[in-house]
Design a protein around this motif. Structure first.
Motif, short mmCIF file in Angstrom:
data_model
loop_
_atom_site.label_atom_id
_atom_site.label_comp_id
_atom_site.label_asym_id
_atom_site.label_seq_id
_atom_site.Cartn_x
_atom_site.Cartn_y
_atom_site.Cartn_z
N VAL A 360 74.33 46.68 -6.32
CA VAL A 360 73.89 45.36 -5.86
C VAL A 360 73.81 45.38 -4.34
CG1 VAL A 360 74.35 42.88 -5.92
CG2 VAL A 360 75.09 44.33 -7.83
N THR A 361 72.69 44.93 -3.81
CA THR A 361 72.51 44.76 -2.37
C THR A 361 72.22 43.29 -2.10
OG1 THR A 361 70.11 45.05 -2.27
CG2 THR A 361 71.47 47.05 -2.33
N GLU A 362 72.12 42.93 -0.83
CA GLU A 362 71.79 41.54 -0.48
C GLU A 362 70.42 41.16 -1.01
OE1 GLU A 362 73.76 39.42 0.71
OE2 GLU A 362 75.38 40.56 1.62
N GLU A 363 69.54 42.14 -1.15
CA GLU A 363 68.16 41.87 -1.59
C GLU A 363 67.98 41.95 -3.10
OE1 GLU A 363 68.87 44.21 0.88
OE2 GLU A 363 68.60 42.62 2.38
N GLY A 364 68.93 42.55 -3.81
CA GLY A 364 68.78 42.71 -5.26
C GLY A 364 69.43 43.99 -5.73
N GLY A 365 68.78 44.67 -6.67
CA GLY A 365 69.34 45.90 -7.22
C GLY A 365 68.65 47.13 -6.63
N TRP A 366 69.44 48.14 -6.29
CA TRP A 366 68.93 49.41 -5.76
C TRP A 366 69.33 50.51 -6.72
CZ3 TRP A 366 72.04 52.92 -2.17
CH2 TRP A 366 71.29 54.06 -1.83
N ARG A 367 68.31 51.16 -7.29
CA ARG A 367 68.56 52.25 -8.23
C ARG A 367 69.08 53.49 -7.50
NH1 ARG A 367 63.63 50.40 -11.18
NH2 ARG A 367 64.12 50.26 -13.41
N LEU A 368 70.13 54.10 -8.07
CA LEU A 368 70.62 55.37 -7.56
C LEU A 368 70.03 56.55 -8.31
CD1 LEU A 368 74.40 54.58 -6.88
CD2 LEU A 368 72.40 54.20 -5.44
N ASN A 369 69.28 56.28 -9.38
CA ASN A 369 68.53 57.33 -10.10
C ASN A 369 67.05 57.05 -9.93
OD1 ASN A 369 71.14 56.81 -12.12
ND2 ASN A 369 70.68 58.95 -11.68
N THR A 370 66.30 58.08 -9.60
CA THR A 370 64.90 57.87 -9.23
C THR A 370 63.92 58.70 -10.03
OG1 THR A 370 65.06 59.55 -7.48
CG2 THR A 370 65.56 57.27 -6.86
N THR A 371 64.37 59.42 -11.06
CA THR A 371 63.43 60.21 -11.85
C THR A 371 62.53 59.28 -12.67
OG1 THR A 371 65.09 60.43 -13.59
CG2 THR A 371 64.91 62.23 -12.00
N SER A 372 61.40 59.79 -13.10
CA SER A 372 60.43 58.99 -13.84
C SER A 372 61.05 58.45 -15.13
CB SER A 372 59.21 59.85 -14.19
OG SER A 372 58.35 59.13 -15.06
N ARG A 373 60.71 57.20 -15.43
CA ARG A 373 61.15 56.59 -16.68
C ARG A 373 60.06 56.63 -17.75
NH1 ARG A 373 62.07 54.29 -12.22
NH2 ARG A 373 64.21 54.66 -11.47
N GLU A 374 58.94 57.26 -17.43
CA GLU A 374 57.91 57.50 -18.43
C GLU A 374 58.43 58.52 -19.45
OE1 GLU A 374 54.99 56.03 -18.54
OE2 GLU A 374 55.04 54.99 -16.61
N MET A 375 57.90 58.48 -20.65
CA MET A 375 58.30 59.47 -21.64
C MET A 375 57.84 60.86 -21.20
SD MET A 375 57.36 59.95 -25.65
CE MET A 375 57.74 58.27 -26.10
N ALA A 376 58.77 61.78 -21.11
CA ALA A 376 58.44 63.16 -20.73
C ALA A 376 58.16 63.96 -22.00
CB ALA A 376 59.59 63.78 -19.95
#
Length: 379
Positions: A360-376
Motif C-alpha cells: 500500500v502506498t499513498e497513491e494506491g497499490g504497488w505490485r512487487l511482482n511484475t511478470t506477465s499475467r497473460e497465460m503463458a
C-alpha cells in the motif's frame, strides 16, 4: 534443468541495527499498553527475529523475551545459549537459567503475579502452561488477535527487501517457462523451481507448488509424481525468504494451446486479480480487496469455485496478518504488504490462480511482482 541463468545481482541490503530493533521493541511494548495489555511475551520464532534479530534453535528449553512499556526488554535464556544471545542481540538484558533449575521462576519476576499478556502465536504449549502454573493469576492472548498490526506495516527498508525477494521470484518464473513440462513429473519441475529460487538469492525455499491438470483444482497441492501432459493447465505457486523477507507469487501456464473455456477461466481470474489490486488504497478495508476480486468471479458464474481468501500479509514469514477476507475491517495503511491471489478451481478438471505481492502506498497499490499475467504457453 539445462543451462545456468544469469545470477540476480542486486547487492545485499544494509543490516538492521540495534537501534532499529530497539525501536521495534519500544513500539511493541507501547502498542501492547494501548491495547490494554500488561506486556508481551515472545518465544523463538518470527516475532523474536523481527524484534531482536536473534534466531535461536527452538527447543524444550525456555527462551522468552519480556517486553513491558517503560521497562528495558529482558530475554530469559538458557545459560548455555547466553553467549550466542548476547552476540546476536547486544541491546538486550539477559536473565539466564541453568539446566536443573525452574526456568519459569526466572521469568516470573519479570512477568509479575497477575496481568494480561500478548503471547507470540508460535509459543510452545509446554512453556505457556509452565508459566501459567507458576503464575495462575496471569492471562494470555495470541498476538495475532491482540496486536494484528504489529508487523503488518513495513518501513522502507523492509519493503525494499520484499521487493528484492519478489524480483528474484519473478526471475525464477521467467526461467521456469523455458524448461520442458510435458512428459515430466510435477516434482521434477518443482525441483527446478526450488533450484532457481536459490540461484536468484533465496536462502530458504518454503514451497514450490506445481499442480497440473486436475491437481490444479487443489490450491495447496503438493507436487507429486503425476506426469504433466500436453493440454494440461499448470498452476505454479512458489516462494521463500531472501534477506529474511518473503516472496510468494503464482502464475498459471498451459502446456500447448488451451481451449476456449481454459482461456475464459484464465481471463476471469486475471480480471479479478486486476480488480483486487485496483481496490488497494489507504483507508479501504481489507475486506474491500476480497470483495472486489470475488465480485468479478461471481459475476462470471464461478463464485462457488473461488474457495479461499483473496490474500494474506507477508514479511518475515510468507503468511501473516493482514488477511484480505470478508469480515476483516482493518483499514489499509501505507506500508502494508500482502498477496492478491484470486483463483478458480474446477474439481476433476483444472485450476487457475494469479498472485502478486502488493504494498500500500499513498497513491494506491504497488505490485512487487511484475511478470506477465497473460497465460503463458509452455512446452
Amino acid at each position: 534443468m539445462t543451462g545456468t541463468p544469469a545470477p540476480f545481482t542486486a547487492g545485499d541490503p544494509a543490516p538492521f541495527t540495534a537501534g532499529d530493533y530497539g525501536a521495534r521493541m519500544r513500539r511493541a511494548a507501547e502498542a501492547a499498553a494501548d491495547a490494554g495489555l500488561d506486556g508481551v511475551l515472545i518465544a523463538p520464532g518470527p516475532d523474536l527475529v523481527w524484534l531482536t534479530g536473534y534466531r535461536p534453535v527452538e527447543t524444550e528449553r525456555l527462551t522468552l523475551l519480556v517486553l513491558r512499556a517503560g521497562q528495558d526488554p529482558v530475554l530469559v535464556v538458557p545459560t548455555l545459549e547466553a553467549p550466542d544471545a548476547a552476540a546476536a542481540a547486544p541491546m538486550l538484558t539477559l536473565r539466564d537459567w541453568t539446566d536443573g533449575k525452574d526456568p519459569y521462576a526466572a521469568a516470573a519476576s519479570l512477568v509479575g503475579s497477575e496481568g494480561r499478556f500478548g503471547v507470540s502465536d508460535n509459543s510452545w504449549a509446554l512453556h505457556l502452561l509452565g508459566l501459567q502454573r507458576r503464575l495462575p493469576d496471569t492471562r494470555y492472548v495470541a498476538l495475532t488477535e491482540a496486536l494484528p498490526m504489529l508487523r503488518a506495516v513495513k518501513d522502507a527498508a523492509e519493503v525494499a527487501r520484499l521487493a528484492e525477494a519478489g524480483a528474484a521470484a519473478d526471475a525464477a518464473y521467467e526461467e521456469i517457462r523455458k524448461v520442458p513440462f510435458a512428459g515430466r513429473g510435477e516434482a521434477d519441475v518443482a525441483a527446478d523451481l526450488a533450484e532457481l529460487l536459490r540461484h536468484f538469492g533465496h536462502s530458504q525455499v518454503d514451497f514450490t507448488i506445481v499442480a497440473s491438470g486436475p491437481n490444479g483444482a487443489n490450491p495447496h497441492h503438493e507436487a507429486g509424481e503425476r506426469v504433466i501432459e500436453r493440454g494440461d493447465m499448470v498452476v505454479l505457486d512458489f516462494g521463500g525468504l531472501k534477506h529474511g523477507y518473503g516472496s510468494d507469487t503464482s502464475r498459471t501456464v498451459h502446456v500447448g494451446e488451451p481451449d476456449l473455456e481454459e482461456r475464459r477461466v484464465h481471463d476471469v481470474v486475471r480480471a479479478a486479480q486486476e480488480a483486487g489490486v485496483a481496490a488497494v488504497r489507504p483507508g479501504a478495508a481489507c475486506q474491500d480487496v476480497d470483495r472486489a476480486a470475488r465480485a468479478v468471479i461471481t459475476e462470471a458464474g464461478y463464485g462457488e469455485y473461488f474457495i479461499h481468501r483473496t490474500g494474506h500479509g507477508i514479511g518475515v514469514t510468507t503468511h501473516e496478518p493482514p488477511y484480505m477476507i470478508e469480515g476483516e475491517e482493518l483499514p489499509l495503511v501505507p506500508g502494508m504488504c500482502f498477496s492478491v491471489e484470486p483463483g478458480i478451481y474446477l474439481p476433476g478438471r483444472f485450476g487457475v490462480r494469479i498472485e502478486d505481492i502488493v504494498t500500500v502506498t499513498e497513491e494506491g497499490g504497488w505490485r512487487l511482482n511484475t511478470t506477465s499475467r497473460e497465460m503463458a504457453i509452455v512446452d
